[in-house]
Write an enzyme that holds these catalytic residues in place. Structure first.
Site, PDB file in Angstrom:
ATOM      1  N   GLU A  49       0.866  -1.232  -0.007  1.00  0.00           N
ATOM      2  CA  GLU A  49       0.048  -0.070  -0.113  1.00  0.00           C
ATOM      3  C   GLU A  49       0.896   1.289   0.031  1.00  0.00           C
ATOM      4  OE1 GLU A  49      -3.959   1.274  -0.290  1.00  0.00           O
ATOM      5  OE2 GLU A  49      -3.244  -0.596  -0.280  1.00  0.00           O
ATOM      6  N   ASP A  60      -4.182  11.503   7.927  1.00  0.00           N
ATOM      7  CA  ASP A  60      -3.039  11.000   8.559  1.00  0.00           C
ATOM      8  C   ASP A  60      -2.458  11.717   9.521  1.00  0.00           C
ATOM      9  OD1 ASP A  60      -2.579   9.444   6.116  1.00  0.00           O
ATOM     10  OD2 ASP A  60      -1.789  10.983   5.057  1.00  0.00           O
TER      11      ASP A  60
END
EC number: 4.2.1.20
Length: 269
Positions: A49, A60
Site C-alpha cells: 500500500e 494522516d
C-alpha cells in the site's frame, strides 16, 4: 486487479492472512525508498500500500505527514512516483500494488488520465482517502474502465446501507478501519470487528483488511481471528524509517525484521 484475487486464493490455500505494509513513495528519498520496498517484500509483505506525497493529508497523523514532508524535501513529484511504481512493478511482477491518496492528486491530471497512468505502470488498486462512497462514481467508473480496483474504507460505525454500497462498488479488498480518527500506531486498534466482517461477507464484499493502529503481531492475529483477511500497517513502519534516517542499512534490516514478525502472525495453520 486480478493480482488481489490470486493472492487471496493462495493465502486461503496456505491458511494465512495477508500482511500489507504502507509507506510513502520517495520517503526519505527515491533511491532509499526503492530499497525500502525491496526490504518489505523480502520480509514477506503479501501486497503493498503506497502513498503519493501530498501537502495536506487530512486523515494522516503526524507520522505519515512527516513521511510526505521528507519526500517533498527530497524533491519527489507525482511524476517521479509513477516512475518508481513502474520500476517496482518490473522487479516484482506478481505482488498487488495499491495506492492510498487524496482526490487533488487524481483531479490534477484528470480522473480518467490518472487511472490510465495507474494501469500503465501496473498499479492494481486505488483508495482515494477523501472521497466518500456516495461521491465516488466518477472515480470508481474510471478505475473499472482501466481494470483498477476501487478500494473503499469501511468505518467501524458503518450502517447497513453503507456496507451494501461498499460491497457493491469495491473490488480488490475492503479497507476496514479499526477506529475513527487519524492514522497512527499510538492509538492501538481495539474494536470488535466480527459484526462488520460478517455483514461484509453476507453482502459479498471484497476481502476485508484491517488498518489503523496495527503495530504488533498480536493485533494482526486478533484481526484475523475476527474474520479479517489480513492487516495493513503504516505508521509503525514509517516510524522505523524515521528512527533510522542516518543509518540506511539498519533501517532496511529493521523494516525486514518488523514485516517478518507481523507476517508470522498471519499464519493460522
Amino acid at each position: 486487479m486480478e493480482r488481489y484475487e490470486t493472492l487471496f486464493a493462495q493465502l486461503k490455500n496456505r491458511q494465512e492472512g495477508a500482511f500489507v505494509p504502507f509507506v510513502t513513495l520517495g520517503d526519505p528519498g527515491p533511491e532509499q525508498s526503492l530499497k525500502i520496498i525491496d526490504a518489505l517484500i523480502e520480509g514477506g509483505a503479501d501486497a503493498l500500500e503506497l502513498g503519493i506525497p501530498f501537502s495536506d493529508p487530512l486523515a494522516d497523523g503526524p507520522t505519515i505527514q512527516g513521511a510526505a514532508l521528507r519526500a517533498f524535501a527530497a524533491g519527489v513529484t507525482p511524476a517521479q512516483c509513477f516512475e518508481m511504481l513502474a520500476a517496482i512493478r518490473q522487479k516484482h511482477p506478481t505482488i498487488p500494488i495499491g495506492l492510498l491518496m487524496y482526490a487533488n492528486l487524481v483531479f490534477s491530471p484528470g480522473i480518467d488520465a490518472f487511472y490510465a497512468q495507474c494501469a500503465r505502470v501496473g498499479v492494481d488498486s486505488v483508495l482515494v482517502a477523501d472521497v466518500p462512497v456516495e461521491e465516488s462514481a466518477p472515480f470508481r467508473q474510471a478505475a473499472m474502465r482501466h481494470n483498477i480496483a476501487p478500494i473503499f474504507i469501511c468505518p467501524p460505525n458503518a450502517d447497513d446501507d453503507l456496507l451494501r454500497q461498499i460491497a457493491s462498488y469495491g473490488r480488490g479488498y475492503t479497507y476496514l478501519l479499526s477506529r475513527a480518527g487519524v492514522t497512527g500506531a499510538e492509538n492501538r486498534a481495539a474494536l470488535p470487528l466480527h459484526h462488520l466482517v460478517e455483514k461484509l461477507a453476507e453482502y459479498h464484499a471484497a476481502p476485508p483488511l484491517q488498518g489503523f493502529g496495527i503495530s504488533a503481531p498480536e493485533q494482526v492475529s486478533a484481526a484475523i481471528d475476527a474474520g479479517a483477511a489480513g492487516a495493513i500497517s503504516g505508521s509503525a513502519i514509517v516510524k522505523i524509517i524515521e528512527r533510522h534516517l542516518d543509518e540506511p542499512q539498519t533501517m532496511l534490516d529493521e523494516l525486514k525484521a518488523f514485516v517478518q514478525s507481523l507476517k508470522a502472525a498471519t499464519k493460522t495453520a
